[in-house]
Every structure is written in structure tokens, then in C-alpha cells.
Design a protein around this motif. Sequence first.
Motif, short mmCIF file in Angstrom:
data_model
loop_
_atom_site.label_atom_id
_atom_site.label_comp_id
_atom_site.label_asym_id
_atom_site.label_seq_id
_atom_site.Cartn_x
_atom_site.Cartn_y
_atom_site.Cartn_z
N UNK A 51 -17.42 -1.57 -15.95
CA UNK A 51 -17.78 -0.22 -15.55
C UNK A 51 -17.27 0.78 -16.58
N UNK A 52 -18.14 1.31 -17.35
CA UNK A 52 -17.76 2.25 -18.40
C UNK A 52 -17.16 3.50 -17.79
N UNK A 53 -16.00 3.87 -18.30
CA UNK A 53 -15.34 5.08 -17.82
C UNK A 53 -14.50 4.90 -16.58
N UNK A 54 -14.42 3.67 -16.05
CA UNK A 54 -13.64 3.42 -14.84
C UNK A 54 -12.70 2.24 -15.05
N UNK A 55 -12.05 2.20 -16.18
CA UNK A 55 -11.17 1.07 -16.48
C UNK A 55 -9.91 1.11 -15.62
N UNK A 56 -9.54 -0.01 -15.01
CA UNK A 56 -8.26 -0.08 -14.31
C UNK A 56 -7.11 -0.02 -15.31
N UNK A 57 -5.92 0.30 -14.82
CA UNK A 57 -4.77 0.35 -15.72
C UNK A 57 -3.61 -0.43 -15.13
N UNK A 58 -2.43 -0.26 -15.72
CA UNK A 58 -1.27 -1.05 -15.30
C UNK A 58 -0.79 -0.73 -13.89
N UNK A 59 -1.31 0.34 -13.27
CA UNK A 59 -0.92 0.70 -11.91
C UNK A 59 -1.98 0.33 -10.88
N UNK A 60 -3.05 -0.31 -11.30
CA UNK A 60 -4.11 -0.72 -10.38
C UNK A 60 -3.74 -2.06 -9.73
N UNK A 61 -3.78 -2.10 -8.42
CA UNK A 61 -3.43 -3.33 -7.71
C UNK A 61 -4.57 -4.35 -7.74
N UNK A 62 -4.18 -5.61 -7.90
CA UNK A 62 -5.04 -6.78 -7.75
C UNK A 62 -4.31 -7.73 -6.80
N UNK A 63 -5.07 -8.59 -6.16
CA UNK A 63 -4.41 -9.60 -5.34
C UNK A 63 -3.92 -10.72 -6.25
N UNK A 64 -2.70 -11.19 -6.06
CA UNK A 64 -2.09 -12.13 -7.01
C UNK A 64 -1.99 -13.55 -6.47
N UNK A 65 -2.47 -13.79 -5.24
CA UNK A 65 -2.55 -15.15 -4.73
C UNK A 65 -1.23 -15.89 -4.75
N UNK A 222 0.28 -16.05 9.21
CA UNK A 222 1.32 -17.04 8.99
C UNK A 222 1.28 -17.63 7.57
N UNK A 223 0.12 -17.58 6.94
CA UNK A 223 -0.02 -18.13 5.59
C UNK A 223 0.35 -17.12 4.50
N UNK A 224 0.75 -15.92 4.89
CA UNK A 224 1.04 -14.86 3.92
C UNK A 224 2.05 -15.27 2.85
N UNK A 225 3.15 -15.99 3.18
CA UNK A 225 4.11 -16.35 2.14
C UNK A 225 3.55 -17.25 1.05
N UNK A 226 2.34 -17.79 1.26
CA UNK A 226 1.71 -18.65 0.26
C UNK A 226 0.79 -17.89 -0.68
N UNK A 227 0.35 -16.66 -0.31
CA UNK A 227 -0.63 -16.02 -1.19
C UNK A 227 -1.06 -14.63 -0.82
N UNK A 228 -0.28 -13.86 -0.09
CA UNK A 228 -0.72 -12.59 0.46
C UNK A 228 -0.66 -11.41 -0.52
N UNK A 229 0.26 -11.42 -1.46
CA UNK A 229 0.65 -10.19 -2.15
C UNK A 229 -0.44 -9.58 -3.04
N UNK A 230 -0.37 -8.26 -3.12
CA UNK A 230 -1.09 -7.45 -4.09
C UNK A 230 -0.05 -6.88 -5.05
N UNK A 231 -0.42 -6.75 -6.33
CA UNK A 231 0.53 -6.19 -7.28
C UNK A 231 -0.21 -5.65 -8.50
#
Length: 463
Positions: A51-65, A222-231
Amino acid sequence: MTTPEEELLPATRRALLHRVAVGQAEGRAPSMVAAVVRGGRTVWTGTRTCLEGHAPDENTQYRVGSITKTFTAVLVLRLRDEGVLDLGDPLEKHLPGTGAGEATIAELLAHRGGLAAETPSPWWERTPGTLRPELADALGEQPHRHPVGRRFHYSNIGYALLGALVEELRGAPWEDVLRREVLEPLGLRRTSCEPMVPHAGGWAVHPWADVMLPEPTEHFGRMAPAGQLWSTTEDLARFAAFLATGDDRVLSEESLHEMRTPAAPAEVADVAAGAAYGLGMQLQQHEGRFLVGHSGSVPGFLAGLTISVEDDVAAVVLVNCTSGPGAWSVAADLVRIVAEAEPRIPEPWRPLPDVDRSVLELAGQWYWGTHAFALRLVTGGGLSLDPLSGGGEDLGARFRVNGDGTWTGLNGYFAGESLRAVRRPDGSVDHLDLGSFVFTRQPYDEGASVPGGVDPEGWRGIS
């Protein structure tokens, strides 16, 4: 902010951007963000997007599995270091009634608990965690696939159990314990269980056409400790620096070294690939470099956190698609680019502080039978033992000082074994005793206490 000494050279920065650009283009990823850490600081960030003009940066959250698993492992090691549990304890001792309590805590951390990889149907990563309100719903009626402790078998369920263990022993939800004990002390303000704006959307890219489909975003319960986080790459860069050097507010460097040490027997294919697993961390030999960290994959997202402790370089790569670019391999390449283009500059040599003369006299050449070794004094009162000739290569080790005239092995064959100097009545050193191995100043020194004695006729040729 980086200082001029920490900044990467322009050619290195371009090579990093090129690798990310190739990864995003060839992997057909909606977006890819990356960061490189050196000297405990972020020294480069990069991004590519469709997406031109809408680049994510170091503060954009992604799910990290599954990078979440490393966070969960840190919480468990904290409990161990506080004396609340022992890694050799069976889970049943602290969390009874699961039906999977025979496995030890260490076995669960290293995916050696014999448990199934996944929960019973339906696919837990694309369905609400409310479908599995209790641990029994995640484990199912037959949770085991292998005998406990027999082999490595990656298990998301095992980390659900470890998260439940943390909750039981802390008396608080896993998410709250994680925030209080890890995220806040390390300043990971953009790491969370629920997405925070700005965050990337998760996408599936059609394997045979350049079209996309949005992936659902569920709370795993209950499965959150295996893959829930966003960062974010900024937060995970801080986390990578912590995993390399430790932070006594959270976990010591010694405990992190334990996490980075192989703890699971590898399968034949894993050995060929140079891959292994520690306590909540993936380990891999990649192009002659030992890398530690973890990958992550949930529908809509891929992630990779990779560290070369020896090179003092780490990299984080986050992607918002279900399949395509290998985030771990891209991160590994970013580490390689920096390590090869700008090798780590060693610290200046400095002499040791005052040294005990009784220890100093131990330095030098020693023999185990006919194998020659060199014993050296190292910083902190420790010792190193290194082979000098063919044979005995697997016996080299480092030792920590115990303060009572002995040293304990830290690695290799002599890990955990005791080293001491055995002295004669006049105070002179007769030999070194290392786990019953006798090291003497000469090969089979006839003046020392060599087990089995030394032939009185001594060394000879063929007559």
C-alpha cells in the motif's frame, strides 16, 4: 537513538533493505517490517508494503504467534529461580488433575512431554477460545502421542499447561503476570494480548493468484500462552536484547543461557538441518552461525526473532500473511548481513585484577594420560581447559569458581563436574582431579598419583 559509533554503514543498510524488499516481493506479503539490534540497541529498521503511502513502522503491532512461548518460558524460569518449583518437578506436583501431569516442567518447556501438537478439533487458531473453556477441552481425551520424555514433539498444548501452571502458582491470570513481571520491567508498552491501534490486519494470500482474504482474529483463551501476543519490532528488539544479556529485574543471564542450551533430543532430520530446541527457544546452526530465538505463525501473520549472541546481533521480522516469506530465514539473513559486513569489535584486552598465587600456579600445560591441555585463568576467577593436540577435543570446558578451592564445569563433557587441585604434604600440586580424571604436568608423570600407577621402567622405544 544511536550514536555515530553504533550506526551501520550505508552499504550495510542498503543490503538490509534489499533483503527485506526481496522477502516481501517474492513472498507476496502485504507488508513486512524488520529491525536489527546491535550492542543492545536498535540500529536499523525497515519496512515494505503493497500500500503506497501507508507503510507500517516500528510501532505497528503484528501478531507474533509462537514467540509468545518464549515469554511464557521466561515466567516459568522466574518461578524456578525464586525456588517456587524445580524444572525436574512433574507438572502434577503443582497443577494436579490435568491428566498430563507425569511430564516434568523441563520436558514441557522443551516439547518433550509426549503431548499432541494441537487441540482436538476445531482448529484452535481460527476459532474462539471460548470453545475450550477448560484445560480438559484443550487436552482432549487422549492428550499423549508419544511416551513422556522420549522424543521432541512440538506441542502447543504443552505451553497452555505451562501458562496454567503460572496462573496456579501466581494466583493471577497469565496475561496479568506477564504484564507485571516481564512487559512493564522491560518497557514493552506495545506488547499485548489484544491488538492496539495501530496494528496490521492479518491476510491470507491465494497460492496461485495475487488476491487476498482477511483472516479472523480470535482470542485463544486457554491456548493464549502458546501464541496470543501482539507486538512491534521496537518492543521485540528490546526483548531480543534482554534474551541475549539478561536483566536482573526479570531473569538473569545465567538462566537465559540455560534457555538457549539444547534440551530436547533432535530427530535425524533436525540434526541434518542443524536445528534443536532449548527451554522455550529454538536453536539453529545457520551458515556456520549459532542462532537462537523463536519463530511465530498464526493465521494472518508470520514472525521471526533471531539472535547471534556471539556476534552481538539480533533481528526481528514481522509479516501479515498466513504463508509466504519465511520470517525466521529473513531475520537470520539480516543477522548474517550485519555480522559479515561489520564484524563485532572485541573489547580491549585488560589484565586480570589481583590473582591468587595458588591459582596462578595452576595455569599452563597439563596432561590427561597422553592428551595435552592448556589451563588458563579467565575473568571472574574462572578457568578454561582447552585441548592442545589431536584427541580430547570434546573435553574442552570453562569452569566457574566456587570460592572453596574448587571449580565447576559449565559446558561440554565436564558440565557440572568438579575440578580441584590435589596437593602434596609440602603444598605443591600433585595433580588436578576433574570428575576422577587425573591431569598431571607430564604425560603419565611418575611423580604424581596416576591411577593404576606408572611402569617403573618409564618411557622407551622398541628394543
